[in-house]
Design a protein around this motif. Structure first.
Motif, short mmCIF file in Angstrom:
data_model
loop_
_atom_site.label_atom_id
_atom_site.label_comp_id
_atom_site.label_asym_id
_atom_site.label_seq_id
_atom_site.Cartn_x
_atom_site.Cartn_y
_atom_site.Cartn_z
N THR A 120 -4.90 -9.19 8.31
CA THR A 120 -4.78 -9.49 6.88
C THR A 120 -6.10 -9.77 6.05
OG1 THR A 120 -4.42 -11.73 6.94
CG2 THR A 120 -2.48 -10.54 7.65
N ASP A 121 -5.95 -9.70 4.89
CA ASP A 121 -6.83 -10.21 3.99
C ASP A 121 -6.79 -11.47 3.52
OD1 ASP A 121 -5.09 -9.69 2.22
OD2 ASP A 121 -5.83 -8.04 1.43
N ALA A 122 -5.86 -12.36 4.28
CA ALA A 122 -5.67 -13.55 3.76
C ALA A 122 -6.99 -14.69 3.79
CB ALA A 122 -4.51 -14.31 4.60
N PRO A 123 -7.63 -14.39 4.92
CA PRO A 123 -8.90 -15.52 5.06
C PRO A 123 -9.60 -16.03 3.63
CG PRO A 123 -8.93 -14.06 6.76
CD PRO A 123 -7.81 -13.40 5.87
N GLY A 168 -4.44 -4.91 9.96
CA GLY A 168 -5.28 -5.41 8.83
C GLY A 168 -5.80 -4.06 8.00
N MET A 169 -5.84 -2.97 8.68
CA MET A 169 -6.29 -1.76 7.89
C MET A 169 -5.19 -1.42 6.81
SD MET A 169 -8.29 1.03 10.56
CE MET A 169 -8.28 0.31 12.01
N GLY A 170 -3.82 -1.66 7.35
CA GLY A 170 -2.73 -1.34 6.39
C GLY A 170 -3.05 -2.15 5.15
N ASP A 171 -3.16 -3.38 5.51
CA ASP A 171 -3.35 -4.38 4.35
C ASP A 171 -4.43 -4.07 3.59
OD1 ASP A 171 -2.36 -6.64 3.10
OD2 ASP A 171 -3.35 -8.06 4.13
N ALA A 172 -5.54 -3.87 4.08
CA ALA A 172 -6.75 -3.52 3.17
C ALA A 172 -6.61 -2.09 2.56
CB ALA A 172 -7.95 -3.21 4.22
N LEU A 173 -5.63 -1.29 3.01
CA LEU A 173 -5.58 0.11 2.57
C LEU A 173 -5.12 0.06 1.14
CD1 LEU A 173 -5.46 3.16 2.94
CD2 LEU A 173 -3.24 3.13 3.78
N ALA A 236 -14.29 -5.19 6.19
CA ALA A 236 -13.41 -4.54 5.30
C ALA A 236 -11.98 -5.18 5.05
CB ALA A 236 -13.13 -3.02 5.53
N ASN A 237 -11.33 -5.38 6.27
CA ASN A 237 -10.13 -6.04 6.51
C ASN A 237 -10.03 -7.39 6.14
OD1 ASN A 237 -9.31 -3.77 7.81
ND2 ASN A 237 -8.71 -4.72 9.69
N THR A 238 -11.30 -8.15 6.09
CA THR A 238 -11.37 -9.61 5.91
C THR A 238 -11.90 -9.94 4.29
OG1 THR A 238 -11.52 -10.14 8.25
CG2 THR A 238 -12.01 -11.97 6.70
N TYR A 239 -13.19 -9.66 4.35
CA TYR A 239 -13.90 -9.88 3.10
C TYR A 239 -13.69 -8.76 1.85
CZ TYR A 239 -17.77 -11.51 -0.05
OH TYR A 239 -18.31 -11.99 -1.07
N GLU A 264 16.26 -7.18 7.76
CA GLU A 264 15.85 -7.66 9.12
C GLU A 264 15.28 -6.74 10.02
OE1 GLU A 264 18.59 -9.96 12.97
OE2 GLU A 264 19.66 -9.39 10.98
N GLU A 265 15.63 -5.34 10.10
CA GLU A 265 14.86 -4.50 10.93
C GLU A 265 13.34 -4.49 10.65
OE1 GLU A 265 18.84 -2.33 9.76
OE2 GLU A 265 17.55 -4.05 9.08
N THR A 266 12.94 -5.02 9.68
CA THR A 266 11.39 -4.86 9.41
C THR A 266 10.60 -6.15 10.07
OG1 THR A 266 11.26 -5.81 7.31
CG2 THR A 266 11.81 -3.63 7.58
N HIS A 267 11.27 -7.19 10.50
CA HIS A 267 10.95 -8.38 10.70
C HIS A 267 9.86 -8.47 12.07
CE1 HIS A 267 13.95 -11.14 8.75
NE2 HIS A 267 13.18 -10.26 7.80
N SER A 268 9.82 -7.34 12.90
CA SER A 268 9.07 -7.08 13.90
C SER A 268 7.63 -6.48 13.63
CB SER A 268 10.04 -6.28 15.11
OG SER A 268 10.21 -5.16 14.62
N LEU A 269 7.58 -6.03 12.24
CA LEU A 269 6.47 -5.37 11.76
C LEU A 269 5.53 -6.69 11.25
CD1 LEU A 269 6.06 -2.08 11.68
CD2 LEU A 269 8.43 -3.14 11.95
N TYR A 270 4.17 -6.08 11.26
CA TYR A 270 3.31 -7.15 10.74
C TYR A 270 3.07 -6.99 9.40
CZ TYR A 270 1.65 -8.13 15.38
OH TYR A 270 1.52 -8.62 16.90
N HIS A 271 2.58 -7.70 8.72
CA HIS A 271 2.35 -7.54 7.12
C HIS A 271 1.87 -6.27 6.83
CE1 HIS A 271 1.29 -9.16 3.14
NE2 HIS A 271 0.20 -8.50 3.34
N GLY A 272 0.76 -5.89 7.48
CA GLY A 272 -0.02 -4.79 7.00
C GLY A 272 0.55 -3.48 7.18
N GLU A 273 1.49 -3.50 8.29
CA GLU A 273 2.22 -2.39 8.38
C GLU A 273 3.14 -2.03 7.41
OE1 GLU A 273 2.20 -2.40 13.35
OE2 GLU A 273 3.50 -3.72 12.38
N LYS A 274 3.87 -3.02 6.91
CA LYS A 274 4.70 -2.75 5.74
C LYS A 274 4.00 -2.82 4.52
CE LYS A 274 7.00 -6.61 7.30
NZ LYS A 274 7.64 -7.66 7.36
N VAL A 275 2.70 -3.29 4.34
CA VAL A 275 2.08 -2.84 2.99
C VAL A 275 1.50 -1.50 3.14
CG1 VAL A 275 -0.17 -3.50 1.87
CG2 VAL A 275 1.27 -5.37 2.59
N ALA A 276 1.00 -0.86 4.36
CA ALA A 276 0.70 0.42 4.24
C ALA A 276 1.93 1.50 3.60
CB ALA A 276 0.44 0.69 5.60
#
Length: 366
Positions: A120-123, A168-173, A236-239, A264-276
């Motif tokens: 993610t880009d949270a840092p 992370g690439m999905g979040d950064a995208l 790219a993902n972080t900064y 509920e079905e999306t809870h197994s997905l990471y943040h960036g996967e859903k953001v993509a």
């Protein structure tokens, strides 16, 4: 309104940098309260202990309970106070980072962020995403400043599962497209101002870096090596994404993500996967150029990011469920209002279904 850009006081990225944590953090305090998972502690404690030798820095470890919610933030703050520590260090992934940042804010102490993954880009952000105890998005906690220091050990990050870097690439995208939408609407950013030229440039550089390095970085990490492409994607993902989203602004993609957290079905997905997927939905909402949409879909497919509802775990599409996602995404407390045109739940529903259809078309074509 002034143009404002926010960033950490220090961003440090390199191989084997974790062993230098204590010496770097000595600028902010002498007693480090390290919030991490039990498995994370096993991975990072040897390097931190090696670097602790010869310093006057004390280190106290605390296990993260798994969710960035007010219950956990209050617990962490109380534990740090009881341990008499003067710096909070969040070591791990996005929810640990956000919990550490929030707890440090409420305590009024410095915070150091150490990502062990680039998911993610949270840092780098002055923001914590707060969820309920059950993991449903609740609100954004906007903080007065970015972390005092962000330290990234690329050896550690490159050894994490490839899916995390891809997430992370999905979040950064989303960074460039959301910043672009905010630029077009003249919306405010996440640090209480308008965009700077630097923020927009970093957001575009983030997107370009992903397209150029994403596939080769994925392949390198799958083979447990840290190449220059991996280092570029980590940055790219972080900064680039962290500064780009915060100082460029959020719009549709993250609002769609927040709506999806209620499924509920999306809870197994990471943040960036859903953001993509949310990025694809935003592009459909914007009626973006076909070539641009194809580029985004091709990139997502090439690195394994979801472009369909089925890819998000939603095997049976129910109209009322998708409409609930759309309604949540359109909450006045979320960021769809930063789009350069009015967006209704009906518009979002149509865009979700349209994005899903596009994703299925291109997936089947390949």
């Amino acid at each position: 309104m002034a143009a404002i850009i926010g960033s950490p006081s220090r961003y440090i990225q390199g191989k084997s940098e974790l062993k230098n944590l204590c010496s770097h953090a000595a600028n902010y305090g002498k007693s480090l309260f390290v919030l991490t998972s039990p498995s994370g502690k096993k991975r990072v404690e040897p390097a931190i202990s090696e670097g602790q030798k010869g310093t006057e820095t004390a280190v106290v470890y605390e296990a993260f309970n798994g969710e960035c919610c007010m219950t956990e933030i209050n617990r962490v703050a109380a534990a740090c106070r009881a341990a008499n520590c003067d710096v909070i260090v969040g070591v791990g992934g996005g929810k640990i980072h956000d919990t550490a940042k929030a707890a440090a804010y409420y305590l009024g102490v410095p915070v150091v962020i150490v990502p062990t993954i680039a998911s993610t880009d949270a840092p780098c952000s002055a923001l914590s995403v707060i969820y309920t105890d059950e993991g449903v998005f609740e609100r954004y906690l906007f903080l007065p400043s970015s972390p005092n220091m962000v330290l990234v050990d690329t050896d550690v990050v490159s050894r994490a599962p490839a899916r995390l870097l891809i997430s992370g690439m999905g979040d950064a995208l989303a960074t460039y497209f959301e910043a672009r939408a905010c630029q077009r609407s003249n919306a405010g950013n996440c640090v209480g101002g308008k965009q700077t030229l630097a923020a927009m440039s970093l957001a575009k550089l983030c997107y370009d870096t992903l397209l150029e390095n994403g596939v080769s970085a994925m392949l390198a990490v799958e083979n447990k090596v840290c190449t220059k492409s991996v280092e570029n994607v980590i940055e790219a993902n972080t900064y680039l994404s962290g500064i780009g989203f915060e100082s460029g602004g959020l719009a549709g993609a993250h609002a769609i993500h927040n709506g999806l957290t209620a499924v509920e079905e999306t809870h197994s997905l990471y943040h960036g996967e859903k953001v993509a997927f949310g990025t694809l939905v935003q592009l459909v909402l914007e009626n973006a150029d076909t070539e641009e949409i194809e580029t985004v879909i091709d990139f997502c497919i090439s690195v394994g990011l979801p472009v369909t509802l089925a890819g998000l775990g939603i095997k049976e599409v129910k109209e009322e469920q998708i409409m609930e996602v759309a309604k949540l995404a359109c909450s006045p407390d979320d960021t769809l209002g930063n789009m350069p045109f009015e967006v209704t739940p009906e518009d979002v529903y149509a865009a979700i279904m349209g994005a899903d259809a596009l994703g299925r078309y291109y997936t089947e074509e390949m």
